[in-house]
Design a protein around this motif. Structure first.
Motif: not given
Length: 61
Positions: A1-2, A21-26, A32-35, A51-52
């Motif tokens: 993650x950057x 504050x506006x980001x979410x992640x799967x 494995x975490x993808x913003x 999961x979200x």
């Protein structure tokens, strides 16, 4: 993650920087975490087996 010093993170799909504050992640487990920004989340949704997470405040510096 950057993550930048001003608490922004890069969306893993469109590469735009957005506020934590506006980001979410799967997430799939802890490995494995993808913003994502909300626009990209609307396009891809939450794939089966992921999961979200809507709160990424723990990443703030």
């Amino acid at each position: 993650m950057d993550i930048t010093d001003d608490n922004q993170i890069r969306c893993s799909r469109c590469d735009e920087y957005i506020s934590l504050d506006d980001a979410v992640a799967i997430e799939k487990g802890v490995s494995i975490v993808k913003p994502l920004c909300h626009d990209c989340l609307g396009v891809i949704g939450v794939p089966k087996g992921y999961d979200l997470s809507r709160d990424l405040s723990y990443l703030k510096r």
